[in-house]
Design a protein around this motif. Sequence first.
Motif, PDB file in Angstrom:
ATOM      1  N   THR A 118      -3.139   6.157  -8.095  1.00 34.87           N
ATOM      2  CA  THR A 118      -4.106   6.561  -7.057  1.00 34.87           C
ATOM      3  C   THR A 118      -3.533   7.643  -6.143  1.00 34.87           C
ATOM      4  O   THR A 118      -4.278   8.396  -5.529  1.00 34.87           O
ATOM      5  N   VAL A 119      -2.198   7.693  -6.040  1.00 32.76           N
ATOM      6  CA  VAL A 119      -1.568   8.654  -5.126  1.00 32.76           C
ATOM      7  C   VAL A 119      -1.324  10.022  -5.774  1.00 32.76           C
ATOM      8  O   VAL A 119      -0.964  10.979  -5.081  1.00 32.76           O
ATOM      9  N   ASP A 120      -1.463  10.099  -7.094  1.00 32.09           N
ATOM     10  CA  ASP A 120      -0.919  11.243  -7.835  1.00 32.09           C
ATOM     11  C   ASP A 120      -1.486  12.601  -7.404  1.00 32.09           C
ATOM     12  O   ASP A 120      -0.733  13.540  -7.124  1.00 32.09           O
ATOM     13  N   ASN A 171       0.861  -1.184   0.000  1.00 33.96           N
ATOM     14  CA  ASN A 171       0.000   0.000   0.000  1.00 33.96           C
ATOM     15  C   ASN A 171       0.899   1.236   0.000  1.00 33.96           C
ATOM     16  O   ASN A 171       1.382   1.661   1.046  1.00 33.96           O
ATOM     17  N   GLY A 172       1.115   1.805  -1.174  1.00 31.83           N
ATOM     18  CA  GLY A 172       1.946   2.997  -1.308  1.00 31.83           C
ATOM     19  C   GLY A 172       2.557   3.011  -2.695  1.00 31.83           C
ATOM     20  O   GLY A 172       2.704   1.957  -3.326  1.00 31.83           O
ATOM     21  N   ALA A 173       2.882   4.208  -3.157  1.00 30.13           N
ATOM     22  CA  ALA A 173       3.535   4.309  -4.465  1.00 30.13           C
ATOM     23  C   ALA A 173       4.992   3.886  -4.336  1.00 30.13           C
ATOM     24  O   ALA A 173       5.522   3.139  -5.153  1.00 30.13           O
ATOM     25  N   GLY A 174       5.643   4.349  -3.272  1.00 29.62           N
ATOM     26  CA  GLY A 174       7.063   4.056  -3.075  1.00 29.62           C
ATOM     27  C   GLY A 174       7.223   2.716  -2.373  1.00 29.62           C
ATOM     28  O   GLY A 174       6.634   2.488  -1.323  1.00 29.62           O
ATOM     29  N   TYR A 175       8.032   1.833  -2.971  1.00 29.37           N
ATOM     30  CA  TYR A 175       8.189   0.487  -2.393  1.00 29.37           C
ATOM     31  C   TYR A 175       9.649   0.240  -2.019  1.00 29.37           C
ATOM     32  O   TYR A 175      10.156  -0.880  -2.108  1.00 29.37           O
ATOM     33  N   ALA A 229       8.987  12.928  -2.275  1.00 28.25           N
ATOM     34  CA  ALA A 229       9.277  11.566  -2.751  1.00 28.25           C
ATOM     35  C   ALA A 229       9.754  10.686  -1.591  1.00 28.25           C
ATOM     36  O   ALA A 229       8.938  10.057  -0.911  1.00 28.25           O
ATOM     37  N   ARG A 230      11.038  10.697  -1.347  1.00 26.24           N
ATOM     38  CA  ARG A 230      11.621  10.027  -0.188  1.00 26.24           C
ATOM     39  C   ARG A 230      12.800  10.868   0.277  1.00 26.24           C
ATOM     40  O   ARG A 230      13.576  11.378  -0.554  1.00 26.24           O
ATOM     41  N   GLY A 231      12.961  10.971   1.595  1.00 25.63           N
ATOM     42  CA  GLY A 231      14.004  11.821   2.148  1.00 25.63           C
ATOM     43  C   GLY A 231      15.388  11.495   1.599  1.00 25.63           C
ATOM     44  O   GLY A 231      16.170  12.391   1.269  1.00 25.63           O
ATOM     45  N   LYS A 249      -8.912   4.792  -1.832  1.00 21.77           N
ATOM     46  CA  LYS A 249      -8.592   4.316  -3.197  1.00 21.77           C
ATOM     47  C   LYS A 249      -7.370   3.393  -3.179  1.00 21.77           C
ATOM     48  O   LYS A 249      -7.305   2.389  -3.877  1.00 21.77           O
ATOM     49  N   MET A 250      -6.366   3.775  -2.361  1.00 25.06           N
ATOM     50  CA  MET A 250      -5.145   2.958  -2.293  1.00 25.06           C
ATOM     51  C   MET A 250      -5.437   1.585  -1.690  1.00 25.06           C
ATOM     52  O   MET A 250      -4.966   0.567  -2.185  1.00 25.06           O
ATOM     53  N   GLU A 251      -6.234   1.570  -0.615  1.00 21.45           N
ATOM     54  CA  GLU A 251      -6.553   0.280   0.015  1.00 21.45           C
ATOM     55  C   GLU A 251      -7.280  -0.628  -0.983  1.00 21.45           C
ATOM     56  O   GLU A 251      -6.972  -1.816  -1.104  1.00 21.45           O
ATOM     57  N   PRO A 276       4.650  16.184   8.169  1.00 20.51           N
ATOM     58  CA  PRO A 276       4.917  14.816   8.622  1.00 20.51           C
ATOM     59  C   PRO A 276       4.431  13.739   7.635  1.00 20.51           C
ATOM     60  O   PRO A 276       3.533  12.966   7.953  1.00 20.51           O
ATOM     61  N   HIS A 277       5.020  13.682   6.460  1.00 20.87           N
ATOM     62  CA  HIS A 277       4.715  12.674   5.421  1.00 20.87           C
ATOM     63  C   HIS A 277       3.196  12.527   5.220  1.00 20.87           C
ATOM     64  O   HIS A 277       2.608  11.500   5.542  1.00 20.87           O
ATOM     65  N   MET A 278       2.625  13.588   4.660  1.00 20.47           N
ATOM     66  CA  MET A 278       1.169  13.645   4.502  1.00 20.47           C
ATOM     67  C   MET A 278       0.708  13.535   3.059  1.00 20.47           C
ATOM     68  O   MET A 278      -0.475  13.744   2.774  1.00 20.47           O
ATOM     69  N   GLY A 279       1.633  13.187   2.148  1.00 18.70           N
ATOM     70  CA  GLY A 279       1.317  13.200   0.716  1.00 18.70           C
ATOM     71  C   GLY A 279      -0.028  12.590   0.368  1.00 18.70           C
ATOM     72  O   GLY A 279      -0.819  13.171  -0.371  1.00 18.70           O
ATOM     73  N   THR A 280      -0.293  11.404   0.897  1.00 14.78           N
ATOM     74  CA  THR A 280      -1.529  10.708   0.495  1.00 14.78           C
ATOM     75  C   THR A 280      -2.560  10.660   1.622  1.00 14.78           C
ATOM     76  O   THR A 280      -3.542   9.920   1.517  1.00 14.78           O
ATOM     77  N   LEU A 281      -2.331  11.440   2.670  1.00 12.08           N
ATOM     78  CA  LEU A 281      -3.217  11.306   3.835  1.00 12.08           C
ATOM     79  C   LEU A 281      -4.523  12.086   3.707  1.00 12.08           C
ATOM     80  O   LEU A 281      -4.790  13.037   4.449  1.00 12.08           O
TER      81      LEU A 281
END
Length: 332
Positions: A111-113, A86-90, A244-246, A303-305, A291-296
């Motif tokens: 779904t995250v875009d 569950n997430g774009a970044g794996y 994206a990622r730190g 949609k992601m679930e 605090p990492h809220m991109g898809t929150l």
Amino acid sequence: MTLSKPHVLLLGEIRHAKAEWEALSDVATLSVCDSANREEFIKDLKGKYSDVVAVYRTFNSVAITGRFDAELLKEFPATFKYVCHNGAGYDQIDVAPCTEKGIHISNCPSTVDDATADVNMFLILGALRNFNEAMSNLRKGNWNAGVPLSNDPDGKVLGILGMGGIGRALKKRAEAFGMTVQYYNRNQLSPELAAGAKYVSFDELLATSDVLSLNLPLNPKTRHTINKEAFEKMKDGIVIVNTARGAVMDEAALVDALASGKVKNVGLDVFEAEPKIHPGLMANEKVILLPHMGTLTYETQKKMEIQVIDNIRSAVSTAKLNTIVPEQAGLQ
Ligand SMILES: O=C(O)C(=O)CO
């Protein structure tokens, strides 16, 4: 004779698509991981999870299992075939050892875009307009006294590093604010996908962008793409945002680049060692921190679930993932 259904294990929590998860029981036997830590999880893989075929995993479940690395993967039973993330970044999953063992991975592209691009645009506006310093000034009782004049997005060049779905959704938003968009990507996009964004080299992107947005995935090749040498190639006074990622950026080098004035303002939703934040970023009011809220958002989380559950349904019913990760694209 009744054939038993494939065992699907949930690592983490489903908050919104509970009905869709329950409905999966028509094709799978569902269980929820209750192992307390990696050691116990590994033990349980020899016991109650010894016939697991697929896992649904969340970003936060890494706190229990640790990374899906070669060490963990060798503990899984031979039945194990699918990791549905569950997430774009794996980046919490090591793709090469999965591929070696015939384990296929799906993630959540598309779904995250929009939700992530919204946060991305918020950070660009907030950083350009110096909103963090202004908001903190207000809370100190100083209203707008001493807050320096900021910059308009209109007429600025936005450089997008990594022109996937989020980068393209950001482009649309940025153009609505009068920005001109250029990008660098491993591969040049088709004219339809690029939609007028100029393709430039990595060095040209750094040298000519007023605002740089990091939208590339984290993997061993992209770690610290933005490092001391990269900062040296940038325009003086550049604004940088990262959703994206730190670890695609060297945070210590960013702190130095802020101190020297090379980088003027920054907007960050992700961090190298989140939830820990480099003290040099925490202390600097020119940096907006989220605090990492991109898809929150409720809509996007749901949609992601559903996307993950659909991947599991497809895997156990047809042996095909809907959104297999690009590294494994040719494998099914
Ligand atoms: O989907 C992901 O990978 C995220 O990090 C959400 O912000």
